[in-house]
Design a protein around this motif. Structure first.
Motif, PDB file in Angstrom:
ATOM      1  N   PRO A 276      12.219   6.763  -2.295  1.00  0.00           N
ATOM      2  CA  PRO A 276      13.147   6.849  -1.157  1.00  0.00           C
ATOM      3  C   PRO A 276      14.292   5.858  -1.306  1.00  0.00           C
ATOM      4  N   ILE A 277      15.500   6.353  -1.366  1.00  0.00           N
ATOM      5  CA  ILE A 277      16.671   5.493  -1.544  1.00  0.00           C
ATOM      6  C   ILE A 277      17.820   6.016  -0.681  1.00  0.00           C
ATOM      7  N   GLU A 278      18.810   5.175  -0.512  1.00  0.00           N
ATOM      8  CA  GLU A 278      20.019   5.577   0.202  1.00  0.00           C
ATOM      9  C   GLU A 278      20.900   6.406  -0.726  1.00  0.00           C
ATOM     10  N   ALA A 315      17.344   8.557  -8.836  1.00  0.00           N
ATOM     11  CA  ALA A 315      17.501   7.609  -7.729  1.00  0.00           C
ATOM     12  C   ALA A 315      18.545   6.551  -8.058  1.00  0.00           C
ATOM     13  N   PHE A 316      18.519   6.058  -9.289  1.00  0.00           N
ATOM     14  CA  PHE A 316      19.538   5.087  -9.703  1.00  0.00           C
ATOM     15  C   PHE A 316      20.937   5.693  -9.558  1.00  0.00           C
ATOM     16  N   GLY A 340       9.431  -2.077  -8.427  1.00  0.00           N
ATOM     17  CA  GLY A 340      10.078  -1.462  -7.279  1.00  0.00           C
ATOM     18  C   GLY A 340      11.285  -2.251  -6.830  1.00  0.00           C
ATOM     19  N   SER A 341      11.715  -2.013  -5.602  1.00  0.00           N
ATOM     20  CA  SER A 341      12.865  -2.736  -5.046  1.00  0.00           C
ATOM     21  C   SER A 341      12.726  -2.783  -3.534  1.00  0.00           C
ATOM     22  N   LYS A 342      13.124  -3.892  -2.972  1.00  0.00           N
ATOM     23  CA  LYS A 342      13.101  -4.006  -1.511  1.00  0.00           C
ATOM     24  C   LYS A 342      14.333  -3.369  -0.888  1.00  0.00           C
ATOM     25  N   HIS A 343      15.252  -2.897  -1.736  1.00  0.00           N
ATOM     26  CA  HIS A 343      16.497  -2.292  -1.260  1.00  0.00           C
ATOM     27  C   HIS A 343      16.433  -0.772  -1.393  1.00  0.00           C
ATOM     28  N   ALA A 345      19.185   0.832  -1.156  1.00  0.00           N
ATOM     29  CA  ALA A 345      20.408   0.976  -1.950  1.00  0.00           C
ATOM     30  C   ALA A 345      20.229   0.136  -3.216  1.00  0.00           C
ATOM     31  N   LEU A 346      19.864   0.774  -4.314  1.00  0.00           N
ATOM     32  CA  LEU A 346      19.529   0.032  -5.527  1.00  0.00           C
ATOM     33  C   LEU A 346      20.706  -0.777  -6.047  1.00  0.00           C
ATOM     34  N   ARG A 347      21.930  -0.355  -5.725  1.00  0.00           N
ATOM     35  CA  ARG A 347      23.099  -1.095  -6.191  1.00  0.00           C
ATOM     36  C   ARG A 347      23.176  -2.488  -5.573  1.00  0.00           C
ATOM     37  N   LYS A 348      22.356  -2.761  -4.548  1.00  0.00           N
ATOM     38  CA  LYS A 348      22.357  -4.068  -3.891  1.00  0.00           C
ATOM     39  C   LYS A 348      21.217  -4.961  -4.369  1.00  0.00           C
ATOM     40  N   ASP A 349      20.424  -4.487  -5.298  1.00  0.00           N
ATOM     41  CA  ASP A 349      19.297  -5.259  -5.816  1.00  0.00           C
ATOM     42  C   ASP A 349      19.786  -6.136  -6.969  1.00  0.00           C
ATOM     43  N   GLU A 350      19.866  -7.457  -6.734  1.00  0.00           N
ATOM     44  CA  GLU A 350      20.447  -8.358  -7.733  1.00  0.00           C
ATOM     45  C   GLU A 350      19.629  -8.411  -9.015  1.00  0.00           C
ATOM     46  N   ALA A 351      18.308  -8.388  -8.913  1.00  0.00           N
ATOM     47  CA  ALA A 351      17.475  -8.467 -10.114  1.00  0.00           C
ATOM     48  C   ALA A 351      17.690  -7.244 -11.001  1.00  0.00           C
ATOM     49  N   ILE A 352      17.692  -6.060 -10.398  1.00  0.00           N
ATOM     50  CA  ILE A 352      17.908  -4.833 -11.167  1.00  0.00           C
ATOM     51  C   ILE A 352      19.324  -4.787 -11.710  1.00  0.00           C
ATOM     52  N   ASN A 353      20.290  -5.160 -10.885  1.00  0.00           N
ATOM     53  CA  ASN A 353      21.679  -5.126 -11.323  1.00  0.00           C
ATOM     54  C   ASN A 353      21.925  -6.066 -12.497  1.00  0.00           C
TER      55      ASN A 353
END
Length: 643
Positions: A276-278, A315-316, A340-343, A345-353
C-alpha cells in the motif's frame, strides 16, 4: 527462413527488449496542466527502453533494439542506456528521422496528460534489417511490445525476432503495451487514453499470442489482445490461443498470475505480496512492474515471488515522478523487501532514497587525484600584494587545467576543483579534458559560521550546474565548538545536503578541525559521527592529514557504520610541503575509505606568484604545476602499489 538451431551457444544476455524509445520531458510542477508547466525534467522513456533499464538495474543483462535520431536526443538515449548497463549494440541511428519525444505532466492523482511527438520518428522506422540473428540468439529471451505491431515494417522486425527466438529455444515475452493514439485510434491530446476497442488491433495481437511464453497486460490490454468484451472472457480466449503464463496487472490491486487453465473465478490465480503506497504518478509503473517480474521469471523464481517483486517495483514507480530514473536497483528493492517503509510515499523515505541515489549515481571512482584550484582569497591576496588585476586569476586557472590535463593524459582517476568566481573559463576547458571528476565550491571563503558564497538560496544556484559537477563545501568544524555555532553550521550543511539530493548533484564535505582546536585521534571521527546523526551523508569527505593511523581507523569505522555507500575520502593539503604530504599519504593506508587527494597550494602557489608577477610565462607556469602534480600522483600510486 530461420532454421531451428538447438545447438546455439549459451546466451550471454538475459533479455532483449524491442520497440519504442523516446526522450520523456516531465513537467516539474505537480498539480499543473501541461499548458501551465514551466520546466521539465528529461529522462529515457518508451516501454521497451524503460524495461531494458529497469531490468539492468535489477541485475539482469539486458539489451535494447530500437532506432534513435542522429542528434543530441538520440545520443542521450544511447549514452544513458550504456550508463545504466544496457547493451546498446542493437540501437540503430537513423539519419533521416528524429528521436521521439513525449511531454508529460502530473495534473492530479492518476491523471497524467501527455503529448507524443512521434510523427515519422526514428523508432517507428525499425525494420527487419535491424534484427540481427546472432544478436537475438545471444539472449535467453526477447520482449516484443504491442505498439510495434502497428506498422508493417516494425511488425516485420518483431516477427523476425520471434521466429529466431523460437527456432533457438529462447523465450518470447509479450508486453501488450496498448496506446490507442499510437495506433491512430485517438487524437494527439488523448495520449493518456488507455482503451479504444479495435478489431484491427486485436487481430494483430492475437496473431502474436501463440508464440509467447509470457504475456503481460492491464485489464484494458488483455481485452484488446483477445478481442473479448470482459476480462474473464479475455483471459479464456488468450489461454485458448496460448499456453503462456499470463500476468494481469490491476494497478493498486497488484496482479494475478495464471499459469494453467482459466477458471470461472477471476481471482483464482497466483497473487504476490501487495504494497500500500500513495499514488503520485502512474506513468511508467507498468514498465517498472515488468522489470521486477522479469528479474524473478528469468531467474526461475516461484511465480508468487515474481509477482511480489513486480508489485514492489511498480510501487516504487507510482510513488515517484519520472519513469526509468526512478526505478529501483536490486540493492534498493532488497532493502525494501526486508525492511519495508514507514512512508506510504516512498519518495519521502530517506533510507531508501539514499540507497537509490548511491546505487544509481554515475560509475565507480576507486581512485581520485585532483588538482584543487578553487582558491579565491589566497589568490586575490597575492594579486593585492603585487598590484595585479584580479582578471589575471581567471587566466591562471586555465593554465592549471592544462597542467592537470597533461598529467592525466586522458586516464581515469584524475580530477579538478575549480571555483565559480574566477574559474568559469577553466570549467569550459576542463569539460574537454576527460577528467574523471570535477568539483566546485559553494562556501564563502573563510566563513565561520558557514555561509554560501553567492546566495543563501543554494538550491536555485545548483540547478544551473552541469549534472556531473560535484558540490564541494568547506566547513571549519570542531566537536568542541560552542553549541550555538555548531548548531548553525550543522543546519547549513543539512540544507546543502537536502538541496544536493533534490537537484541530483554529488556532494563533497570538507572538514577542517585543526584551525578550531586540538586535533586528537577522536576529533574528526567525532565530527563525522555528529553530522551523520543529522542524516547528512555526503558522497565524499575531504579531510586533513591525521595525527596517527589510529585516527584514520576511527574515521574509517565511522563511515563504514553510517554509510557503506560513501564514495570515500580525499586528503587535503593545507599548503604542506610535498614530502610532508607523502608521509600523510602513507598514514592513510590504515583507512581503505581514503581514495586519493585534492591538493592545491602545494602544487600551484609558487607558479601563481611567479606568473602573476611576470617572472615566468604560460608554459613555465604549466610545466611547474604539472611537475608538482605528477610528483604527488606518482607518490600516491606508489603507496597503493599501483606504480
Amino acid at each position: 527462413m530461420v532454421q531451428p538451431n538447438p545447438g546455439s551457444p549459451e546466451p550471454s544476455l538475459d533479455v532483449i527488449t524491442i520497440g519504442r524509445s523516446s526522450v520523456d520531458l516531465y513537467g516539474q510542477q505537480i498539480g499543473s496542466r501541461l499548458e501551465d508547466i514551466g520546466s521539465f525534467a528529461k529522462s529515457v522513456g518508451g516501454c521497451p527502453a524503460n524495461i531494458a533499464i529497469g531490468t539492468a538495474r535489477l541485475g539482469l543483462k539486458s539489451a535494447l533494439i530500437t532506432r534513435v535520431g542522429a542528434e543530441q536526443m538520440g545520443h542521450f538515449i544511447i549514452e544513458q542506456s550504456a550508463r545504466e548497463g544496457v547493451e546498446t549494440k542493437g540501437i540503430k541511428t537513423d539519419k533521416d528521422r528524429l528521436t521521439a519525444l513525449v511531454l508529460l505532466a502530473v495534473e492530479a492523482e492518476g491523471v497524467s496528460p501527455m503529448i507524443f511527438y512521434r510523427s515519422d520518428c526514428a523508432d517507428m522506422a525499425l525494420d527487419e534489417d535491424d534484427i540481427d540473428e546472432d544478436f537475438i540468439r545471444s539472449s535467453r529471451a526477447v520482449l516484443v511490445s504491442g505498439t510495434h505491431f502497428s506498422r508493417p515494417n516494425t511488425e516485420a522486425a518483431q516477427r523476425k525476432a520471434i521466429r529466431i527466438a523460437k527456432a533457438n529455444g529462447r523465450k518470447v515475452i509479450f508486453d501488450i503495451d496498448y496506446r490507442p493514439n499510437l495506433w491512430g485510434l485517438a487524437g494527439h491530446a488523448e495520449g493518456f487514453e488507455r482503451y479504444v476497442k479495435s478489431d484491427r488491433v486485436s487481430s494483430k495481437m492475437k496473431e502474436t499470442l501463440p508464440d509467447c511464453d509470457l504475456i503481460v497486460g492491464t485489464e484494458e490490454e488483455i481485452l484488446i489482445a483477445s478481442g473479448a468484451d470482459d476480462v474473464l472472457g479475455a483471459l479464456k480466449e488468450i489461454r485458448r490461443l496460448s499456453p503462456a503464463t499470463i500476468v494481469l496487472k490491476r494497478g493498486a490491486m497488484g496482479c494475478i498470475v495464471y499459469d494453467g487453465p482459466i477458471s470461472d473465478n477471476l481471482e483464482d490465480g497466483i497473487v504476490g505480496q501487495g504494497f500500500p503506497i500513495e499514488v503520485f504518478n502512474v506513468l511508467g509503473a507498468g514498465d517498472a512492474f515488468m522489470s521486477g517480474l522479469l528479474r524473478g521469471w528469468l531467474k526461475d523464481e516461484p511465480l508468487q515471488t515474481c509477482a511480489t517483486w513486480a508489485n514492489a517495483c511498480g510501487a516504487f514507480a507510482v510513488s515517484r515522478l519520472l519513469c526509468s530514473p526512478e526505478y529501483p536497483t536490486w540493492a534498493e528493492l532488497d532493502f525494501f523487501l526486508k525492511n519495508g517503509s514507514k512512508h506510504r510515499a516512498l519518495r519521502k523515505d530517506e533510507a531508501i532514497n539514499h540507497i537509490h541515489w548511491a546505487s544509481t549515481r554515475k560509475g565507480d571512482i576507486p581512485l581520485l587525484m585532483a588538482l584543487a584550484i578553487d582558491h579565491r582569497s589566497q589568490l586575490t591576496a597575492v594579486c593585492d600584494e603585487l598590484s595585479v588585476d584580479y582578471k589575471q586569476i581567471v587566466a591562471f586557472k586555465r593554465l592549471a587545467v592544462e597542467a592537470a590535463a597533461r598529467v592525466a593524459d586522458g586516464r581515469q582517476g584524475y580530477g579538478m576543483l575549480i571555483d565559480e568566481r574566477f574559474g568559469r573559463d577553466a570549467f569550459f576547458d576542463a569539460a574537454t579534458k576527460n577528467f574523471t571528476w570535477i568539483g566546485r565550491p559553494v562556501e564563502l571563503p573563510g566563513s565561520k559560521p558557514l555561509r554560501f558564497e553567492f546566495s543563501q538560496d543554494i538550491g536555485s544556484q545548483l540547478v544551473e550546474w552541469p549534472l556531473d559537477h560535484c558540490i564541494k563545501c568547506l566547513c571549519f568544524y570542531h566537536p568542541d565548538d560552542p553549541a550555538a555555532l555548531k548548531t548553525e553550521q550543522q543546519e547549513k550543511l543539512r540544507t546543502l545536503f537536502e538541496a544536493a539530493r533534490k537537484v541530483g548533484r554529488e556532494l563533497l564535505v570538507e572538514i577542517i578541525s585543526s584551525k578550531n582546536g586540538p586535533l586528537t585521534d577522536d576529533t574528526v571521527s567525532t565530527a563525522l559521527e555528529e553530522l551523520y546523526a543529522l542524516g547528512i551523508k555526503p558522497d565524499w569527505w575531504k579531510l586533513e592529514p591525521q595525527a596517527s593511523t589510529g585516527a584514520w581507523k576511527k574515521i574509517d569505522a565511522v563511515i563504514a557504520k553510517n554509510d557503506p555507500w560513501c564514495r570515500g575520502i580525499v586528503l587535503l593539503g593545507l599548503e604542506a610541503p610535498a614530502d610532508e604530504l607523502v608521509k600523510g599519504f602513507e598514514a592513510t593506508l590504515a583507512a581503505p575509505s581514503v581514495k586519493g587527494f585534492a591538493v592545491g597550494r602545494t602544487i600551484f602557489a609558487d607558479a601563481a606568484r611567479g606568473w602573476l608577477s611576470g617572472k615566468i610565462n604560460d608554459e613555465e607556469a604549466i610545466a611547474d604545476m604539472a611537475g608538482r602534480f605528477k610528483q604527488l600522483t606518482e607518490a600516491w600510486l606508489r603507496t597503493r602499489g599501483l606504480r
